[in-house]
Structure formats: structure tokens, C-alpha cells
Design an enzyme around this catalytic site. Sequence first.
Site, PDB file in Angstrom:
ATOM      1  CB  CYS A 128      -0.756   2.545   4.004  1.00 23.73           C
ATOM      2  SG  CYS A 128      -2.192   1.982   3.388  1.00 23.73           S
ATOM      3  CG  ASP A 129       3.022   1.513   4.586  1.00 23.88           C
ATOM      4  OD1 ASP A 129       2.640   1.749   5.372  1.00 23.88           O
ATOM      5  OD2 ASP A 129       2.825   0.159   4.152  1.00 23.88           O
ATOM      6  CB  CYS A 181      -0.698   0.058   1.264  1.00 22.94           C
ATOM      7  SG  CYS A 181      -1.569   1.542   1.503  1.00 22.94           S
TER       8      CYS A 181
END
Length: 318
Positions: free
Chosen positions: A139-140, A136
Site C-alpha cells: 500500500c505505502d 503494508c
Amino acid sequence: MLNQPIQLVIIGGGPAGYTAAIYAARAGLCPILYEGPQPGGQLTITGDVENYPGYRNGVMGTDMMEDFKAQAERFGAIIKEGIITKVDFSIYPRLLMLDNGEQITAQAIIIAAGASAKWLGLPSEKRLYGKGVSACAVCDGFFFKNETVVVVGGGDTAAEESLYLSKLCKKVHMLIRKGHMRASKIMQERVLKKENIQVWFHTEVKDIIGQEAVAAIELIHTTSNQTHIIDATGLFVAIGHQPNSAPFLPYISVNKHGYIQVEPGKTQTNVPGVFAAGDIQDPHYRQAVTAAGTGCMAALDAERFLQNQSDHSIQKNL
Ligand code: NDP
């Protein structure tokens, strides 16, 4: 002791589940929706959604799912945390077991548990997950600001992840195992135009190097068998998804990839009163809007099923 059966349980809090909840709540079915391990579904790990009708300027996936949820709650749907881990569909009302040990029964069920990211299957991938390995970018990606990263996959997800990362990272290497990308034309063009995205065709990950964190990625060119090391600190795997149908497998018919099979043009599964909607039954389209559409269908199908059940029991008592 089991509580009174719930009229309708919806499993999964993505576009399909919430849409089913909106329709079912408006029909007075008092649905209870269990959000599952990823409330909001896959859209919460994507960035801007530009292709959902009605949001002409695009919308963040997380915001859109908040809107879906609030709309379902407005009509009285009960949204609960919880994961269905096991079922018994051999009895009626159907039995559902939750991750907290609770057991509930339901007269009708809509399975909208979606699909999850696929992994390459390398031991180093598992070891370094969360330490540079991710599925992701939204997200990261932030953790790799001004660094070099590798994205695996040639579909729309990989293209989207690469474009997102190209705004944050110094360099993005995109690895495609075939000689062409599967992504849509517009996404391919966007990727190929980006100066800091390097696309590698016929290339796979041989290994991920690093003990405590990703230090480099070893690539292999599949036609020449030549290997190459890239000094990257992040590896983003974007190679597709698999349906989350495991808890239902003993009872529910699935295809060879695990996607739930439904009656053509409907959402009815092989088990009476159990319906499926969204990505868990759709290997072809896998879009938020198609998931929402089948969520609506499942609620209407469940409503008819419950109506027939109640007509049947009234007749029996006459
Ligand atoms: P896809 O199944 O479309 O693509 C998966 C990609 O990963 C393919 O290039 C595939 O290669 C590759 N791949 C699969 N397994 C491996 C492996 N073991 N090693 C290396 N590469 C591998 O999945 P996506 O998640 O990209 O897309 C799913 C659906 O969602 C599609 O319909 C897509 O259009 C849609 N989508 C739409 C978006 C949008 O419109 N904004 C955004 C994201 C997704 P190969 O081609 O060789 O099989």
C-alpha cells in the site's frame, strides 16, 4: 423493529467468508455477507499470491479477491458493506449490531472476520502512523521510492515486505529480534541474496524519531544493549497478526491469544448455529487456501444445522 431473521449471515469478506458464501449460495441458503473494515481481507494488502492452487502464474491479491466475490455473487450471495460491532448470542435467532446502528437477526452465522496486523506498541508508532509508519509495503511502499526504510519482523510477511521494498527503495534494513528468522527457507534465501537488504539480528526498535514524519529509527541490539540510529523515512511493522474476535468475546470461547475455538475437525463454536472459519480460528496455518477450505466447511456445517432446525420445527408441528 427487527426485520425477519436472515437464514445465514457471513461476517468477513476474505477467502474464508467468500468461499462460505459460494457454497452457501449454491446450497440455496441466500447468505448475506458483511465485508467488514477491510473488504477482501489481508490479501488486498499483499502483492502477488504465488501459492494459491489454480493460478499457475500467480495472481495479485486484490484480483483474486475480486474473483472470489464475483463467484459468490454469481450464485446469489448478497455482499454488503458493514462492520458487525456487537452481538447477542444469548437469544435465538442471534442478534447482530452493525456500525451504522442497524440490527439484524440470523438463524446461523459464520464468523470469518480474519486477523489484523500487530503493532510494536511504541507511542511514537501511533503518532507517526500514516506519516512514515505502516503495516503494508504494497500500500505505502511507493511513497518511499529511492529512500531508506526499516522493516520489523523475521517471519514470511516481513521477508515479503522487505523484498517488495527492496525493488523500490535505496536500502532496506530488516530487524529481527532473535538470532534467526522465522520465515520459510526460500524467503530467507531471497532476502539474504538481496544486496540492498541489510539484516540485523538480535535487534529491536527503541524509538521512532520525528515529529511530523519519520526522520530516523533508533535501534537497540538486545544482547549488547548498544543503540544505533538509522536515517530512515519509513518503518514497516510486520510482526504478525491478532484475530478480530473482540465483538464476539462475551459469548464465543477463544484461546489465550483470542483465536476462536472450534470443535476439532469442524467449524462449530461453543454457540449452536455459530461457526468460525479462516484466520480468526487458525493460529497455525493462516493461508488463503486453508482459510478458503474452512470457509467451505463452515458453509456445509451451517447448511446441516439449518436443515436440522427445519426438520425439528416440522416435527414439532406434526
Ligand atoms: P509470524 O508470526 O510468522 O512472524 C512474526 C515475526 O515478527 C517473528 O519473526 C516474530 O519474532 C516477530 N515479532 C513478533 N512480535 C514482535 C515484536 N514485538 N518486536 C519485534 N519482532 C516481533 O507472522 P507473519 O505475519 O510473518 O506470518 C504469519 C503466517 O502467514 C505464517 O504462517 C507465514 O508463513 C504465513 N505467510 C505466508 C506467506 C507466503 O507464503 N507467501 C506470506 C506471508 C505470511 P519471533 O520469531 O522472535 O517470535
